[in-house]
Each structure stands twice: as C-alpha cells, then as structure tokens.
Scaffold this motif. Structure first.
Motif, short mmCIF file in Angstrom:
data_model
loop_
_atom_site.label_atom_id
_atom_site.label_comp_id
_atom_site.label_asym_id
_atom_site.label_seq_id
_atom_site.Cartn_x
_atom_site.Cartn_y
_atom_site.Cartn_z
N GLN A 110 104.72 81.49 20.81
CA GLN A 110 105.74 80.75 21.56
C GLN A 110 105.12 79.53 22.22
O GLN A 110 104.00 79.60 22.72
N PRO A 111 105.87 78.42 22.25
CA PRO A 111 105.36 77.25 22.97
C PRO A 111 105.38 77.50 24.48
O PRO A 111 106.09 78.36 24.96
N GLY A 112 104.58 76.70 25.19
CA GLY A 112 104.56 76.82 26.64
C GLY A 112 103.20 77.28 27.13
O GLY A 112 102.24 77.33 26.38
N SER A 113 103.14 77.59 28.44
CA SER A 113 101.89 78.04 29.04
C SER A 113 101.64 79.49 28.69
O SER A 113 102.54 80.32 28.83
N ASN A 114 100.43 79.78 28.24
CA ASN A 114 100.10 81.14 27.84
C ASN A 114 98.70 81.48 28.32
O ASN A 114 97.80 80.64 28.27
N ASP A 147 96.88 74.32 20.90
CA ASP A 147 96.70 74.88 22.25
C ASP A 147 95.75 74.00 23.04
O ASP A 147 94.63 73.74 22.60
N PHE A 148 96.20 73.56 24.20
CA PHE A 148 95.34 72.75 25.08
C PHE A 148 94.97 73.57 26.30
O PHE A 148 95.85 74.20 26.91
N GLU A 149 93.69 73.52 26.67
CA GLU A 149 93.26 74.34 27.79
C GLU A 149 93.76 73.74 29.10
O GLU A 149 93.56 72.57 29.39
N GLN A 150 94.42 74.57 29.88
CA GLN A 150 94.93 74.13 31.18
C GLN A 150 94.10 74.69 32.32
O GLN A 150 93.91 74.03 33.32
N LEU A 151 93.63 75.91 32.14
CA LEU A 151 92.76 76.53 33.16
C LEU A 151 91.68 77.28 32.41
O LEU A 151 91.96 78.10 31.54
N VAL A 206 96.37 78.30 28.34
CA VAL A 206 96.55 77.15 27.44
C VAL A 206 98.02 76.77 27.39
O VAL A 206 98.89 77.58 27.65
N ARG A 207 98.23 75.51 27.06
CA ARG A 207 99.59 75.07 26.79
C ARG A 207 99.73 75.03 25.27
O ARG A 207 99.00 74.31 24.59
N PRO A 244 91.70 71.46 19.73
CA PRO A 244 92.14 72.81 20.07
C PRO A 244 91.32 73.93 19.42
O PRO A 244 91.22 75.01 19.97
N SER A 245 90.71 73.65 18.26
CA SER A 245 89.98 74.74 17.60
C SER A 245 88.61 74.98 18.22
O SER A 245 87.99 75.99 17.93
#
Lengths: 839, 399
Positions: A338-342, A518-522, A536-537, B246-247
């Motif tokens: 799913q998209p969004g913060s995970n 996925d981009f790292e947010q924390l 990640v977002r 991302p990877s």
C-alpha cells in the motif's frame, strides 16, 4: 586454392566448348542437391532452406540455420542464454533490451500458425540470470528443433500481407508431411547430444498420411560442468488428409505438437563455501494444436479456393530459484503493498530465498482466406482476401515468493499475478492482388496488398486500443527478355518492393508490474533492539505507458537477378527504417516525503521506539526518473545482400556458392530522453533532470563473404563441402552527442528551457554531459577468415548415413592495433558428427 | 675429438679460477648522487641530513651524512636508498625526505638520482588502524561492511579531531592512466571522491594522548547477527548516508553521532574499498572553511589518457585536497598490480597491503595496523609514522 581455381576455370572452358553436347542431359543425370539457402524466385527477397541443406549443416537448433542467410556466419551454439533472431543486421551487435524489437518483430509461422510470444511475462530480479529471460525478445530459437522440418522460408524482404504481427521479417516453417521409413538421427558435438526419431505412415484409404516424430537435445554450456545444462524434448503428431471429388478437393492438415525446454544452472553445494545453495531451474512446456482446412475447386473459376486455419497454443512456464542470500549490510525490508507511510523491518543476514515464477501464456489463432483468380493468357490475376484473429493471455500466478525473503537483497519489487493482466485480442483483415502481365518477351508481376490490423484491449485507457494500422505492401518483378550468349540464354529480372509492417507491443510492455518506491522517513537503528524503528514512504507507481503504440518498419528494396546456364546471381539493396521500436525510457516523477527528526526523543525515558506522529519533520522533494516502455528506439538497417550459386560443374561435381552481405545498422533513440545525472552538489543529490534530444546510439557495419565449394558424388553417395567464411570487417561508431540538454525539470517538477544562462549556473551546468572526442571514433575490427568442412555419406541404399562437420578447422585472425594496443584473436574449432538411420 | 676437448676444458677452468679471484674484490666507486628538490625550492641547498644505502644482493648497509664528502664511496651494486635532509632556501629551512628503490651504482658511472619531498615528521593524529575489507558475511563468500577507521593521538598532548575529514582517493592505485590535468597529479593535490568530516566547533572531540576514536560505517553490533563480525555500538562516529536510491539504504544509530557528509560520489551510500586498492587521507581543512566554500572552490574533474586504449577521458565527481592539508595518508593496494599511489610520495612513499594478490579472500577479517615505534617520554605508545606505509603498517586479524 589457386590450383582449385584453375581446375574450375579449366572445367568451365571445357564445359563451354561442349556446351551443346552437355546441358540438359547432365542436369537430368545429376541429382539437384542444394546444401545452402537458395534465393527463392519470388516477388520479395526470400531464402529457402530445405531438408537437404539442413542435413548437410547438421544443426542442433533453429539458430544454426541462420548461418545460411546472406550475411550469416557460423557460430558455436550458445544455449546458456536466449537465442534471438537478427535479420539483416550487422553481425557485431550484441542483443540489447532497448533494441529488441527487430527480434520481437520477426514472426515465426509453423504449419500456418504464428508462434505467439505476446503473453510471455517471465522475469527474475536475479541479475545473473537475465540472459535466460525471453520476455519481449520474440521467439527463443533454442526451443525450436530442426528435425521434422521439410523446409524453411525466411522472408528478409517484404512479406505477403497475409502475414502480420511482424516488423522485421517472417520465418515460415513447413514440417514434413510425407510417407517415410523410420528415420533416426543421432548427433554428438562438443557440447551436446541430439537424438531424433520420425516416421511417416501411409494410413488406410487414400491420401492420408500421418507423421510422428520425437527429438531430444541434451546440451551443456560448458562440457565440464554437468550442473549447467539445457535440455529440449519435442514430439509431434501430424496428419495430412485429402479428399477429392469431381467438384472440389479438400485438404485437411492437423498438427499436434509438444515441446519442453529445461534449463539448469546449479552450484554444487559440495564445492561452494559453507555448502551454500544457488540453484536456477527453468522449464517451459509448450503444446500447440493447429488445423488447416483447404478447399480447392477442381474446375478453374473465379473462386480459386479457400482455407481456414485454427489453432491454439498453451505454455506452462516455471522458473524456480533457490539461493542463499547474505547481505553485506543491514538492509531495510520494505514489504508494503500500500502507498503511504509504513514501518518496515530488516532483512536477516543469511537466509535461503526461494523464488518461483509461474507463467501460463495461452494463445488462440484463427485465419480464413479466400482465393480468387481471373484472366488468362497474357494477363492473369490471382487475389486473396481474408481475416485473422489472435488472442493471448497469461493465466499464470506470476512470481510467487516470500516477500520478506527476496532472491536479491536489494529487491524493491512486489509480486504481481500474471493472470491479472487482461487478454489481448488482435483482429486483422487483408487483401492482396497478384497480377501477372506478359507483354511480348517482357513479364511484369505485381503483388500489391493491404493489411489492416488493430489491437483490442478490454475497457482500455490505452491509445493503441482499437487504433487501426494499415500496412500497404508492394512487390514488382520485371522479367526482361532473355539474350543468348554463346549457346545459352542470359535471363534478367529486376524487382522493387516497398511496404509497411506493424508489430504490436507485447503484454509485458503494455502491462508492466507497478513500481514500488520506498523513501526513508525515519531511520532509527537503536542499540536496544526494542527501540529500533524505520519508517518509509511507499509510492506505488503505475509503470504503464498509455500512449504506447505499435512499432512500424518501412522497408524498401531493389533486387537484380541474373541467371545463365544454371548459374545465378542475386543482389538485393535494402533500406529499412523503424523509428518507433520499443524501449525503456525515463519519465520525470516528483516525490515528496518527510524526514523525521528523532534527535530530541529519549527512548529510555519513553521506554519505547519513537513514532512518526510525535516527531518534527521537514518535507523533502525528490525528482526521479521512472522508466516506462515507449516507442523511442530507431533501428535503421541498410545494406546489400548477394548470393551467387553456380551450377554444379559436371565433371568436378562441385558447386560454388558465394553469399554475403554488407550491413549498416544504426540503433539510436528517436525521442528525447530524460536523464538524471548522479551528481552530488553541496552534499545533496542534484535535484535537476535534463531532457536530451541528442542521439544515444551507434552505427554498426559488417561486411562478409562466404565461399562454399560443395562436391556431390552420387556414385559414392558422398557430399563434401569446404567453406571459407570471410568477415572482411566489422565496425562500431557512437553517434555524435553534444551532451547539452534542451530542457530541464527543476525540483518542483516544472519543465524549463535550458539556456546559456542555465549553462553558466553552477548547479544546472552539472546537467551538461561531456564526451571525449575519442568516444565518437570508429572502432574497426579487421578481416578474419574461418574455414569449415562438412561431409555426409550414405551406405546400404541410403539406409545408413554418417556426417561430420568441423567449423573453424583453420581460422586466420590477424592481430590488429586498436588505440595503440595489440588485440590478439583466438578461436578453437567446433566439431560434431552424426549417424542417420532409415529402417 | 676427445683429445682436443680435454685441453680446452682445462684452459677454461684455469681462466675461470683466475676470474673468480678478480670478482672477490668488488670495485668501490666514489659516491655522487643527483638531488632533485621540490619544484618551488629547486635552488635550495642541502645543509644537513643522512642517506642510508642497502645493497640488495649482499644486504650490506652504508650510511653517509649530508652533504656528501669527496671521500664517500660505496661498492658497485643495486641499492635501496632512503634519506632525510634539511634544505635551506633563502632564510627558510625545509625538512625533506627521499626514498629510491633498486638504484644501480656501477663502475661505468651509473649513479642514483634522488627525488626529495617535503616531509614533516611531527605527527599528531594518525590512522592507527584501517579496516575496509570487512568480516566474512554469513555465507562466507564476501565481506561485510563492518569497516572502520581508528584515529590515534600519537603525541603527549590532547588533540582535537573535530573538523578533521576522512577522504577517499578517486584514483585506483593500480592506475596506469596518464593524468593530463596538472592540478590532479598526486604531487600537486589529492583527488578525492568522498569527504566526511567529524562534526564540532574545534574543541568538541578531544582525543587524549595514547587514545583513539573509532569511526564506522554502520554503528551496529554486527557480531550479534553474523558470528565473527565486530560490535560497533561503541563507535565514536558513524557515517550515515541518506540515500535517495530506494534499493540501497543505510542505518542510522541515534546513539552514535554522524559524520558530516561534505561530498560523496555515490547517490546512495559510501562504501570504503573492500578491494583495498585506494588511498585514504586524514585532512585538516584551513580554519574557517565551510562545506560550501570547499565545494565551490575545489572541484576536481580532470582529464586523463587511458592506459588501456590511449583515449582521453574526463573523470567526474571528484574534488581536490591540497597536500598541505593532509596530516596523514595511506596508500592501500595488494602487491599485485600496484602501480603508484594516489597520494603524494611526501605523504606516503609506499603502500600498505592487506594481501599479495587481488581478490584474495583471506583478506576478509584482516586490518591494517600501524607498527609500534616505542613509548613516549610520558609513557604513551608511539606508532611508527615515517610516511612510508610499506614500513609503517602490518596486517593483523581484526579480532
């Protein structure tokens, strides 16, 4: 060689002196054995390879036959990777995914039904095994056995409009439908063993023949390694039945075929460090059933007949890998669909990954053609019109694996069932007129046809859906009056052709799996495991390009054909231009995500890991290039193909065949490409993306001549050939690029023109790509010559035959200098032999 | 036939005996070396110093004081030479050093040519250990990135490490390419592709005498996950790369401060060389220099001519470090394929090797550690730092 030439010259002289006495009588006495591809007398340039030529060549798979085409050279079997076809293409081009449309756009039609690869979607994220994946590359010729084939016609030029779903060429395979003894073939060469058994049965009643055949190939990529292999098993049952009445004759041909290819590439756990496992297994089963019913009226009338072809094919593909994966770093494990913060976990440092891909591509095909004829004597018209339909859909489960234990530690993909991809239907109609005019001693033959086709995608947002494509194709042959020279006529034929050809995109191009980014947010990898957290977002991007259209190739050619006393020279100049081949190109994509700052959070006081809802954050904008399939590849093929076939000289019983080609192939992008340089400026990645309209591509050239002396001695039932394959040169030159973008996208995603002020800007100037002058220099590999010998001999009323071949028994490959460095070339012979039995 | 042969053999034996007698007395020749001084002081005069000669066949060693006297002489032979000197240019004195290997001195007049470089033996902070190979991964096939650098205070006073940068060479030390751009030649500047700076305002990161700080890639307990790997939860700093690929992402330990990333060629994460074929420099930027100043003024893209095909190429994504900013540097490379160091010989005249062969898997789990030179007056361990890492470093198991 000089001696032999003198012999031939002497023989020619003697033959010329006795021309009146010889001639026809000889040609009757001598068996007409052709061990090479012959140029078909046809409106277009077509090479025909019959079973005799195949027997002499001793092939293991269809790939080996291509050596016989003008421009072809012998190559060792390479069954460790997909074998794609490259018609009219410079020989020094390595297959590249961005220029695979030529291979994809060469249609293989076996017993009237095209081999469909449209629904093939197999894939693997394992970089080491990409070469074994045929998706989007057309027919894998390793899987095609040459046993049971009666003849192959390879249309290099402009095929009849009866055949569609092709852009580069057509390969028409006709399998044997004749009564024969039980025939067996056993072949062994350096890397493989092959067995084939077949028989043609005369069935009760009249005019019914059933052929059955099985074949088996066991091949190693390296003979020393039993764990990397390629196996192929094929079986077919074919029936050919005719009924004749006073009014019509009916001809029903039915063929049921099954084949499987099995590839293995397994590491020996007894030899690997710590007994780790790395196994690759790929099995592709294929079953087809095709029926053709042909009706021909006995009396000649306007309606000359009709035929209906219907068939279906189903493959079962299973790619399976097991591999010990040991990341070198602690790797986050994004698994969200799913998209969004995970929140995400981490991969373990060692695990056994299992990866399976199940593909079940199914295709159905139907074609109906009606034939008409009119006129007689000096003006005759044959015409045909018809329709065909094909459907393809993959019912496979697609990749099946534990998403928390991917086969590659850097995997970002997620499984997507192939069966979710909708079916693709294609409907076409065609009409063709074949006009023959005899005007005195001149004859004109015009073939003119029109083919209309469209792809039908259910409930589709695609621009290609229901979009009609019209392919006009013309071939004109002008036979000039013959002129007698000596005692014999010299015959001239001029031909010109022009046509458009359309290849629809395959399912893997139209319906690519979505991209998960996925981009790292924390990022909080605390010493205390309970306090660790990573967020990640996730973006789920549709990679489908709804503007993707068909690839179209425009072909032009001119051919001259001269025949004299059974000697024939055919020279074809061609020019093919496909400006919209399929490739993967970048699209700008702007992403926004938050970076959370946990520096003020005290996990010991809170007794838990931080949560993003309680942390301050700042938004990060990131520009990236997301790849999608486009029509951005141009392939321009130009060249000259030539074939000279002498008649078999009566006393020497030898025929000289000279063929070869000069090919000039240009592969480059036809649309501007987005490119984001990987540049760090002030500690951060440069958030600009440039649009470059310069040409990213190369010009390849090759020029070769093959000389083949084949001697057929009927009294000894022996055929021996000596071939000299001269590759005069190959070259490659990168096309000019200035490296300056025309436009750029800024971090907000706005697209602006790249001006001289931009070039002066310290950040934007990073978009200018620099190329040294030497990058554009031509790289030429000089001449090399390889000598091949082949021999076949039969005994006991042709019941037993033996054959052998040695490729490169002698190879002359001089060293050459390239940019001040000596390049040495080496090659070793490749040989094989076989036993043929007729019981 | 045989009758003829006998006298010939006897004659030959006699002659060879005679010549053996001559060879026992190796000729001694007066010593005259050619001194090549650094370009900006090429008119200076050597006023003091010493030269050490080691004959490679006999192992005999000879020492001479500088300037050489007319009576100084050595036997003919092949020598490794090293020396220290003080040269005076105008009123300024410069400390110089030379290292020259396999120099032939012959009776026919062959004499060594010595290239002198600036040499500052008063070291403060040095690399005491470099571990870039990594411990074996859980599969036993390749190295982990539990890499680290140890920065040691080699003095008797407190030293401050903040502002210090660890920089990695852009050039490989197996490089035979000819560098066209003068600024990028090692004798002029160090060309770097990664600049990571210890944060602080100048007095924040104190290293006591005899103490070291550990800087790691990922400050995690590797040993808890892979047997035999290291525990880096006690690291003083880690370099954390906020990746946009991302990877490939990094981990960030909130309990271990991060280095400041001034520059990295990589859009994802910086991985020091597991092949051990690059050079590392410990850099003290001039006071007041900011990342912005540095990145704006020291761009290091350069042209080179490829040794492979003779073509000219542009190397991008690199910056320049002035040699005078470097307080310590180490060229790393296996003996196989070693060509030349990316650092000026003034900074490292040799190279430290973790293995003889490229790709030797036994290198995993081994570190380069500086040899102990002795103990200081205050009782702290002093590591050997002759600016020749061939002599200064040894290979040790990391655990």
């Amino acid at each position: 060689m000089i001696l032999r030439t003198r012999h031939i010259a002497a023989a020619c002289l003697i033959a010329a002196c006795h021309c009146a006495a010889l001639g026809q009588a000889d040609s009757i006495r001598l068996r007409e054995v052709v061990v090479t591809a012959s140029e078909v007398r046809h409106a277009s340039s077509v090479s025909k390879i019959d079973s005799q030529a195949m027997k002499h060549l001793q092939p293991s798979s269809f790939t080996d036959l291509l050596e016989l085409l003008p421009g072809g050279i012998s190559r060792d079997p390479a069954v460790g990777s997909v074998n794609t076809i490259a018609l009219r293409q410079a020989v020094n081009i390595s297959p590249a995914d961005d220029y695979a449309t030529s291979a994809l756009g060469t249609a293989f039609v076996i017993d009237g039904m095209p081999v469909s690869t449209s629904a093939n979607m197999q894939s693997t994220p394992d970089g080491n095994q990409q070469g074994r994946i045929a998706t989007g590359k057309g027919v894998d010729m390793r899987a095609l056995s040459t046993d049971d084939i009666e003849s192959v016609e390879i249309v290099r030029g402009i095929p009849s409009v009866e055949y569609g779903e092709l852009s580069a060429g057509l390969v028409k395979v006709k399998r044997k439908n004749s009564v024969s003894r039980l025939e067996a073939r056993f072949k062994a060469d350096t890397k493989s063993q092959l067995m084939a058994v077949s028989k043609g049965f005369a069935m009760p009643g009249n005019d019914w023949i059933v052929n059955a055949g099985v074949n088996y190939l066991d091949s190693r990529i390296d003979p020393r390694n039993a764990r990397e292999s390629f196996k192929r098993v094929g079986a077919s049952l074919r029936s050919d039945k005719r009924w004749a009445s006073d009014v019509i004759t009916l001809h029903w041909n039915s063929a049921l075929s099954y084949s499987v290819i099995i590839e293995n590439d397994n590491d020996d756990p007894d030899l690997t460090i710590n007994n780790t496992i790395d196994d690759f297994h790929n099995a592709s089963h294929s079953a087809t059933w095709v029926n053709t019913l042909d009706i021909t009226p006995v009396a000649r009338r306007a309606f000359a007949g009709a035929s209906i072809t219907a068939g279906a094919g189903c493959d079962y593909e299973h790619l399976s890998q097991r591999k010990h994966v040991a990341p070198s770093r602690v790797m986050p494990l994004p698994v969200s669909m799913q998209p969004g913060s995970n929140y995400v976990g981490y991969l373990p440092m060692l695990y056994l990954a299992r990866y399976d891909v199940y593909g079940i591509p199914l295709s159905a095909y139907a074609k109906a053609v009606a034939r008409f004829s009119a006129g007689s004597g000096a003006a005759r018209l044959n015409a045909k019109a018809g329709m065909d339909w094909n459907m393809s859909k993959n019912y496979g489960r697609g990749p099946v694996y534990d998403i928390t234990r991917p086969i590659s530690a850097t995997n970002t993909g997620r499984p997507r069932p192939f069966r979710d991809v909708p079916a693709m239907n294609q409907l076409s109609a065609f009409a063709e007129a074949d006009l023959r005019l005899d005007a005195g001693r001149h004859t004109l033959m015009l073939t003119a046809g029109l083919r209309e086709t469209q792809l039908m995608l259910r409930g589709s947002a695609y621009a290609i859906d229901m979009r009609p494509y019209v392919d006009p194709r013309f071939n004109l042959v002008w036979q000039l009056p013959s002129v007698d020279i000596g005692c014999y006529p010299i015959m001239w034929e001029l031909a010109v052709g022009w046509g458009l050809h359309t290849k629809m995109p395959v399912a893997a191009y139209l319906y690519p799996a979505p991209a998960y980014i996925d981009f790292e947010q924390l990022n909080y990898y605390h010493n205390v495991e309970a306090y660790r957290v990573m967020n990640v977002r996730t973006y789920v991007d549709d990679k489908a390009n709804y503007d993707l259209l068909a690839a179209r190739n425009a072909k032009r050619e001119v051919r001259v054909d001269v025949s004299y006393r059974g000697n024939r020279l055919s020279v074809t100049c061609f020019d093919e231009n496909m400006a919209n081949g399929f490739r993967s190109s970048g699209f700008i994509r702007r992403y926004a995500y938050n970076r959370y700052d946990a520096s003020a959070f005290d996990p010991y006081a809170a007794g838990r890991a931080p949560s993003i809802s309680e942390l301050p954050s700042e938004q990060v904008l990131h520009l990236a290039v997301l790849s999608k399939y486009t029509n951005g590849s141009r392939t321009r093929k130009r060249g000259v193909e030539y074939t000279f076939m002498s008649r078999r000289l009566p006393r020497l019983m030898t025929r000289l065949t000279i063929n070869g080609a000069y090919f000039r192939t240009t592969n480059n992008n036809s649309q501007a490409l987005w490119y984001k340089p990987s540049v760090i400026a002030n500690g951060k990645p440069l958030e600009y993306v440039g649009l470059y309209d310069d040409t990213d591509g190369s010009v390849y050239e090759s020029f070769n001549t093959n000389f083949l002396f084949d001697t057929d001695v009927p009294a000894l039932r022996l055929n021996v050939s000596l071939g000299a394959q001269c590759l005069w040169f190959t070259s490659r030159r990168s096309l000019w690029r200035d490296g300056v973008p025309t436009h750029y996208a800024d971090p907000q995603g706005d697209i602006r023109e790249f001006t001289s002020q931009s070039a002066a800007d310290p950040y934007l100037s990073q978009l200018i790509r620099t190329f040294a002058d030497s990058y554009f220099e031509k790289y030429t590999v000089p001449a090399s010559v390889a000598f091949n010998i082949k021999a076949t001999k039969t005994f006991w009323h042709e019941r037993v035959g033996i054959a052998l071949y040695v490729n490169r028994i002698l190879a002359i490959q001089p060293d050459y200098m390239s940019h001040g460095v000596i390049v040495r070339r080496y090659s070793s012979p490749y040989f094989g032999m076989e036993l043929n039995l007729k019981i | 036939m045989k009758l003829f042969k006998l006298p010939v053999i006897m004659l030959a034996c006699a002659l060879s005996l005679a010549s053996c007698g001559d060879d026992d007395k190796i000729a001694t020749v007066p010593l005259a070396v050619t001194n090549v001084l650094p370009a900006d002081i090429n008119d200076a005069a050597i006023i003091s110093g010493e030269l050490h000669f080691t004959e490679l066949n006999s192992g005999a060693a000879y020492a001479f004081t500088l300037p050489l006297a007319a009576t100084d002489a050595v036997p003919v032979g092949t020598y490794d030479i090293e020396g220290n000197a003080v040269a005076k240019a105008g009123d300024t004195e410069h400390t110089l050093r030379t290292v020259a290997n396999q120099q032939v001195i012959s009776a026919e007049g062959a004499m060594p040519s010595l290239t002198w470089f600036f040499y500052n033996p008063s070291n403060t902070l040095i690399f005491s250990e470099i571990y870039t190979t990594g411990s074996l991964n859980a599969k036993g096939t390749a190295g982990l990135y539990d890499s680290y650098f140890m920065i040691y205070n080699n003095t008797d006073e407190v030293q401050y490490a903040d502002g210090l940068a660890i920089c990695e060479s852009q050039m490989l030390n197996s490089n035979e390419n000819k560098i066209v751009t003068d600024a990028n030649k090692p004798e002029n500047n160090f060309t770097t592709q990664a600049v990571y700076v210890i944060p602080g305002s100048g007095r924040d990161v104190a290293i006591q005498p005899g103490q070291a700080i550990k800087i790691v890639d990922q400050a995690i307990d590797w040993g808890a996950q892979v047997a035999g790997a290291l525990d880096h939860t006690d690291a003083n700093f880690e370099w954390y790369d906020e990746s946009t690929v991302p990877s490939v992402t990094d981990t960030d330990n909130p309990e271990v401060p991060n280095l400041q990333k001034w520059f990295s060629y990589s859009a994802s994460i910086w991985l020091p060389t597991q092949q051990c074929n690059r050079s590392y420099a410990l850099v003290r930027f001039p006071s007041g220099m900011t990342a912005e100043d540095y990145l704006a003024n020291y761009k290091g893209d350069y042209q080179y001519i490829s040794a492979f095909n003779g073509e000219e190429y542009t190397a991008k994504k690199c910056y320049l470090i002035k040699n005078e900013w470097i307080i310590d540097g180490v060229n790393m490379h296996p003996a196989e394929n070693w060509v030349t160091g990316a650092l000026s010989p003034a900074i490292d005249a040799g190279h430290a090797q973790i293995s003889d062969k490229m790709g030797d898997k036994s290198r995993f789990g081994h570190k380069l550690a500086r040899k102990v030179a002795g103990t200081s007056a205050a009782g702290y361990t002093v590591y050997k730092d002759t600016n020749d890492s061939s002599a200064d470093f040894e290979v040790k198991p990391v655990k």
